[in-house]
Design a protein around this motif. Structure first.
Motif, PDB file in Angstrom:
ATOM      1  N   UNK A  29       0.844  -1.202   0.000  1.00 45.01           N
ATOM      2  CA  UNK A  29       0.000   0.000   0.000  1.00 45.01           C
ATOM      3  C   UNK A  29       0.876   1.246   0.000  1.00 45.01           C
ATOM      4  N   UNK A  30       1.940   1.238   0.766  1.00 45.36           N
ATOM      5  CA  UNK A  30       2.843   2.390   0.827  1.00 45.36           C
ATOM      6  C   UNK A  30       3.507   2.650  -0.519  1.00 45.36           C
ATOM      7  N   UNK A  31       3.921   1.594  -1.203  1.00 39.76           N
ATOM      8  CA  UNK A  31       4.519   1.764  -2.533  1.00 39.76           C
ATOM      9  C   UNK A  31       3.498   2.308  -3.533  1.00 39.76           C
ATOM     10  N   UNK A  32       2.285   1.776  -3.499  1.00 36.15           N
ATOM     11  CA  UNK A  32       1.244   2.283  -4.395  1.00 36.15           C
ATOM     12  C   UNK A  32       0.905   3.739  -4.086  1.00 36.15           C
ATOM     13  N   UNK A  33       0.914   4.092  -2.799  1.00 36.71           N
ATOM     14  CA  UNK A  33       0.681   5.485  -2.425  1.00 36.71           C
ATOM     15  C   UNK A  33       1.793   6.376  -2.955  1.00 36.71           C
ATOM     16  N   UNK A  34       3.021   5.899  -2.887  1.00 40.66           N
ATOM     17  CA  UNK A  34       4.141   6.657  -3.440  1.00 40.66           C
ATOM     18  C   UNK A  34       3.921   6.929  -4.928  1.00 40.66           C
ATOM     19  N   UNK A  35       3.578   5.896  -5.707  1.00 41.52           N
ATOM     20  CA  UNK A  35       3.359   6.071  -7.147  1.00 41.52           C
ATOM     21  C   UNK A  35       2.164   6.974  -7.421  1.00 41.52           C
ATOM     22  N   UNK A  36       1.124   6.843  -6.612  1.00 35.99           N
ATOM     23  CA  UNK A  36      -0.076   7.670  -6.765  1.00 35.99           C
ATOM     24  C   UNK A  36       0.254   9.147  -6.535  1.00 35.99           C
ATOM     25  N   UNK A  37       0.929   9.451  -5.439  1.00 34.95           N
ATOM     26  CA  UNK A  37       1.260  10.842  -5.116  1.00 34.95           C
ATOM     27  C   UNK A  37       2.273  11.397  -6.119  1.00 34.95           C
ATOM     28  N   UNK A  38       3.241  10.587  -6.529  1.00 38.61           N
ATOM     29  CA  UNK A  38       4.222  11.044  -7.515  1.00 38.61           C
ATOM     30  C   UNK A  38       3.553  11.386  -8.841  1.00 38.61           C
ATOM     31  N   UNK A  39       2.560  10.610  -9.217  1.00 39.21           N
ATOM     32  CA  UNK A  39       1.847  10.862 -10.478  1.00 39.21           C
ATOM     33  C   UNK A  39       1.154  12.224 -10.461  1.00 39.21           C
TER      34      UNK A  39
END
Length: 153
Positions: A29-39
């Motif tokens: 979840x933390x990795x997906x949140x990172x990609x989501x926020x970076x996008x």
């Protein structure tokens, strides 16, 4: 229940394995949140800080340490995957766009099966399309999925 069955097939009744699975889900979840926020921010530092705060925030203790709290993490994995895939389908063309969109819908269905609170997600998608997508991107999308993009104009 499927994830508990999977854990049981590997760990039997050893609670350590169940906690490891919850920890792995939390990291995912933390990795997906990172990609989501970076996008959406286009800034890796902001995305890293957001993901790091999510990892250590005390509100997440139950979903990580409490074995039955797995539904929260699973729902977050599938919802974040769904919105990332939904955004991705705007960059695709033809059959690939339909495939990515279908995966987004499938991720949403899995999230709703994990936890009932995921049912509000179509509202999030509607607001996302309304505020973050240009009319040009919407017009270039496949006409069969245009029902998501209701416009007030």
């Amino acid at each position: 229940m499927l994830t508990y069955n999977f854990d049981y097939s590997i760990w039997k009744l050893d609670p350590f394995g169940y906690h490891i699975t919850n920890l792995v889900l939390h990291i995912l979840v933390s990795l997906l949140l990172f990609f989501f926020v970076r996008k959406f921010t286009k800034d890796e530092r902001v995305a890293f800080i957001a993901a790091a705060l999510f990892v250590v925030h005390p509100l997440n203790i139950e979903s990580v340490t409490y074995i039955a709290g797995r539904a929260d993490s699973l729902m977050a994995v599938f919802l974040l995957s769904s919105i990332i895939l939904f955004d991705r389908h705007f960059q695709e063309k033809g059959i690939r766009m339909a495939l990515v969109y279908s995966l987004s819908v499938f991720s949403f269905v899995l999230a709703a099966l994990c936890k009932e609170s995921a049912i509000i997600f179509p509202i999030v998608i509607f607001l996302y399309a309304l505020f973050f997508k240009s009319q040009e991107e919407i017009e270039n999308s496949n006409r069969s999925i245009k029902f998501h993009y209701m416009s007030f104009f």
